[in-house]
Write an enzyme that holds these catalytic residues in place. Sequence first.
Site, mmCIF file in Angstrom:
data_model
loop_
_atom_site.group_PDB
_atom_site.id
_atom_site.type_symbol
_atom_site.label_atom_id
_atom_site.label_comp_id
_atom_site.label_asym_id
_atom_site.label_seq_id
_atom_site.Cartn_x
_atom_site.Cartn_y
_atom_site.Cartn_z
ATOM 1 N N ASP A 58 0.386 -1.119 -0.283
ATOM 2 C CA ASP A 58 0.032 0.063 0.084
ATOM 3 C C ASP A 58 0.603 1.060 0.144
ATOM 4 O OD1 ASP A 58 0.804 -0.042 2.168
ATOM 5 O OD2 ASP A 58 -1.089 0.462 3.550
ATOM 6 N N HIS A 155 -3.421 4.338 9.335
ATOM 7 C CA HIS A 155 -2.244 3.101 8.927
ATOM 8 C C HIS A 155 -1.119 3.883 7.859
ATOM 9 C CE1 HIS A 155 -0.439 -0.921 7.904
ATOM 10 N NE2 HIS A 155 0.144 -0.270 5.982
ATOM 11 N N GLU A 156 -2.442 4.452 6.807
ATOM 12 C CA GLU A 156 -1.938 5.242 5.408
ATOM 13 C C GLU A 156 -1.718 6.886 5.951
ATOM 14 O OE1 GLU A 156 -2.011 3.349 3.530
ATOM 15 O OE2 GLU A 156 -2.818 1.269 3.480
ATOM 16 N N HIS A 159 2.194 6.112 7.274
ATOM 17 C CA HIS A 159 2.445 5.494 6.099
ATOM 18 C C HIS A 159 3.678 7.332 5.817
ATOM 19 C CE1 HIS A 159 3.223 1.878 4.863
ATOM 20 N NE2 HIS A 159 1.536 1.618 4.561
ATOM 21 N N HIS A 165 6.348 -0.177 6.847
ATOM 22 C CA HIS A 165 5.897 -1.553 7.786
ATOM 23 C C HIS A 165 6.306 -1.843 8.592
ATOM 24 C CE1 HIS A 165 3.021 -1.524 3.680
ATOM 25 N NE2 HIS A 165 2.235 -2.319 4.661
ATOM 26 N N TYR A 214 1.746 -6.375 8.599
ATOM 27 C CA TYR A 214 0.864 -7.129 8.071
ATOM 28 C C TYR A 214 0.000 -8.455 9.294
ATOM 29 C CZ TYR A 214 2.101 -5.831 3.172
ATOM 30 O OH TYR A 214 2.696 -5.453 2.478
#
Length: 749
Positions: A58, A155-156, A159, A165, A214
């Site tokens: 992602d 989560h995004e 980033h 990750h 993950y």
Amino acid sequence: MAGTRSICILSFILFFVHIAAVSIKHLSKGNVHDAHFDEQKDISEINLAAGLDLFQGDILLRNSRNGLRDPNARWKFPIPYILADNLELNAKGAILYAFEMYRLKSCVDFKPYEGENSYIIFQQFDGCWSEVGNQHVGQNLSIGQGCDYKAIIEHEILHALGFYHEQSRTDRDDYVKIWWDEILPGFEHNFDTYDDNVITDLNTPYDYESVMHYAPFSFNKNASVPTITAKIPEFNSIIGQRLDFSAIDLERLNRMYNCTTTHTFLDHCAFEKANICGMIQGTRDDADWVHEDSTQPGQVDHTLVGQCTDAGYFMYFNTSSGVAEEAALLESRILYPKRKQQCLQFFYKMTGSPSDRLVIWVKRDDSTGNVRKLVKVETFQGESDQNWKIAHVTLREEKKFRYLFQGTKGDPQNSNGGIYLDDITLTETPCPTAVWTVQNFSQVLQTTVKGDKILSPRFYNSEGYGLGLTLYPHGRINSSSSGYLGLAFHLCSGENDAILEWPVENRQVIMTILDQDPDVRKRMSASMVFTTSKSHTSSAINDSVIWDRPSIVGSYDQDCGCYRSISWGWSSFISHQMLKRRNFLKNNDLIIFVDFEDITYLNQTEVPTKDTRLTPQGLVLQGQGQQTSVEGSGKASLEKALPGSLGQAQPSRRRRSVENTGPLEDHNWPQYFRDPCDPNPCQNEGICVNVKGMASCRCVSSHAFFYTGERCQAMQVHGSVLGLMIGGTATVVFLTFTIISIFFQKPRQ
Ligand SMILES: *[C@@H]1O[C@H](CO)[C@@H](O)[C@H](O)[C@H]1NC(C)=O
Ligand SMILES: *[C@@H]1O[C@H](CO)[C@@H](O)[C@H](O)[C@H]1NC(C)=O
Ligand SMILES: *[C@@H]1O[C@H](CO)[C@@H](O)[C@H](O)[C@H]1NC(C)=O
Ligand SMILES: *[C@@H]1O[C@H](CO)[C@@H](O)[C@H](O)[C@H]1NC(C)=O
Ligand SMILES: *[C@@H]1O[C@H](CO)[C@@H](O)[C@H](O)[C@H]1NC(C)=O
Ligand SMILES: *[C@@H]1O[C@H](CO)[C@@H](O)[C@H](O)[C@H]1NC(C)=O
Ligand SMILES: *[C@@H]1O[C@H](CO)[C@@H](O)[C@H](O)[C@H]1NC(C)=O
Ligand SMILES: *[C@@H]1O[C@H](CO)[C@@H](O)[C@H](O)[C@H]1NC(C)=O
Ligand SMILES: [Ca+2]
Ligand SMILES: [Ca+2]
């Protein structure tokens, strides 16, 4: 001693005791009438289904030199953002909700875009993805279909803040095993690691609980075979958790950005230390609160539930001696709010006489600089049971204040107990709309089977709509997974129905199962969000909208004496394994929050410029006392704000804003002849107020659903409307402070 205590607190995580009584209102079997249940998929699954093959699942890669270590990839706060109008309404609400989690737990902050070079534009593309770090352009972050979950958005954004990750750490092979043969051919790159000159672990240990990890079945060939497993097997059910930030996620974030404070957290006290968090005893009252530990039988605190020796303190006011109306006051230190609304949450227990009282007061500045003007806020009456209860009190303080707990003896002759107080949290976020506590929950789990459901009492939201929850302790009857708790929302008929609008659409529902960690910043509560829509119809009611009036489309329930509509929710809200971890079942209580708030105002977040030729220039900015103007003919659009044209658009916007900062005269119209508010020059349906002949725009209070500090969140500015900023008039905040999040993890079907 300190060491023993922390070990003790750790070991407590797996504990819960059985002291609560059953309060099941209704327990019925089956009766599944066409409810809608969503499934939360994880990021890798959504992106695979969308046919995406991004770097590391992602991450959209711009250039590899931008790594975690690169100081150029760091953001300045607040981060400017745009919510593109191609986002689903629920996604917009969920993004703002995720922002609130950042503001509660870190120093990361966000603000509507105002022409900066670096910003994030949240858009709906296929899948959920982000670039890593600040790219110094308008960078896209995709919240595609199925990504509108708080933890996925967190989560995004992590980033975008510069994090990769967890399993791409240099040292990951010491902690997880990658089953290379089980990975979908061509997707092996998702499991690459980084060299430690690119990324840094910021001196934190490998974190199986990270929201950046993950899940075991990511990118697998065979739905029942994992691609990644933990070297310590008990973490196999934890990796890939999508509840919320882990403690280490936050530690890293706070280290990378040198965070020392958060934006919305004000105070917290578990009373574990002798200084009782700087609280003070009243001196003009009759008695004192006593700082007690859990050593006496029956005297159990809330923080540690009596599980630890030399710990487990609480405040106690004995009401079994003396005379009635004797009182003891416990007073907080002075607090300095940034917003205008706070939520005081605490746990209390009243074991004395039913006429004992616990009264919450605040002390305000009496305008001489002294915090001593007393205002009574709420009274809790004794209920003479033995249970710790959660309480929420809304405060509306704008200046420095103290909050106070007053214990009052009701009837000492008929009391053989007192008032207990523990685990206080004060945040500058809204209190939840409704709180449902299901007591004795481990027995509920034992005595129910798949398909059984428990209905909550009826609650009302701020607009007057009746609402309720359906809890499936073991999931729905034909849910494909087992070992999960299901939770769904429905409307209830109520006393205001005749005058309310039906069907009720564009209301965001936030359901939260509370992680009762004493520290709100460490809570990893499970929560799910959805937004009611006219497209939610059901064949069971002739394809009507399920959010129509419950007395028409619902079915009658004798227990509440009301009609309940069809439910909407998640069959796999949280796994039983997860429920038994952390503090979800502290004191054997399952605590559920629900919010139901109108987010219609988010429908258009890309605000076009209004034609303001006939309106005065020089709008007074409420709360900032500053003046600026609206550009007359500009037609702001997303295209203009996008990176391609940004370079050219930027200087002219800047220049305008500089030119127009002074008070402006309108030479064509005598001041006293015209109404500056006609036509309404305010953006976003802001309310125009004529302040000495000048237009002043204010946020409609109900539009200020998510508070941004100094400005109305609803005000999304870009293109050529730089400046029309509405000052701190937002008064109503409706967000719950809990960590809400999601957990759904099972093999792909
Ligand atoms: C909890 O529920 C069980 C079974 O329903 C019951 O036997 C028990 O007495 C309850 N415990 C408490 C503390 O109410
Ligand atoms: C963001 O997405 C839009 C639309 O696909 C694209 O035109 C633009 O170049 C993207 N921006 C960046 C910085 O990649
Ligand atoms: C998937 O794995 C299971 C268990 O190892 C095995 O029984 C099954 O045949 C596999 N399916 C495929 C399509 O390889
Ligand atoms: C954090 O502090 C360090 C040391 O003072 C400094 O080098 C670094 O640039 C700071 N980082 C940020 C994001 O401000
Ligand atoms: C409360 O006060 C009574 C009377 O002084 C005393 O007997 C009792 O032990 C006290 N209870 C606690 C829990 O301290
Ligand atoms: C679930 O069960 C109900 C009745 O028990 C049935 O009508 C419905 O079709 C089932 N749904 C699924 C997805 O199996
Ligand atoms: C459903 O619609 C049909 C045709 O419009 C109508 O005959 C029937 O009465 C409706 N049923 C209900 C329960 O409204
Ligand atoms: C949302 O905005 C669009 C135009 O952007 C409009 O067509 C639609 O009716 C609006 N929806 C609501 C519920 O106001
Ligand atoms: Ca305590
Ligand atoms: Ca006192």
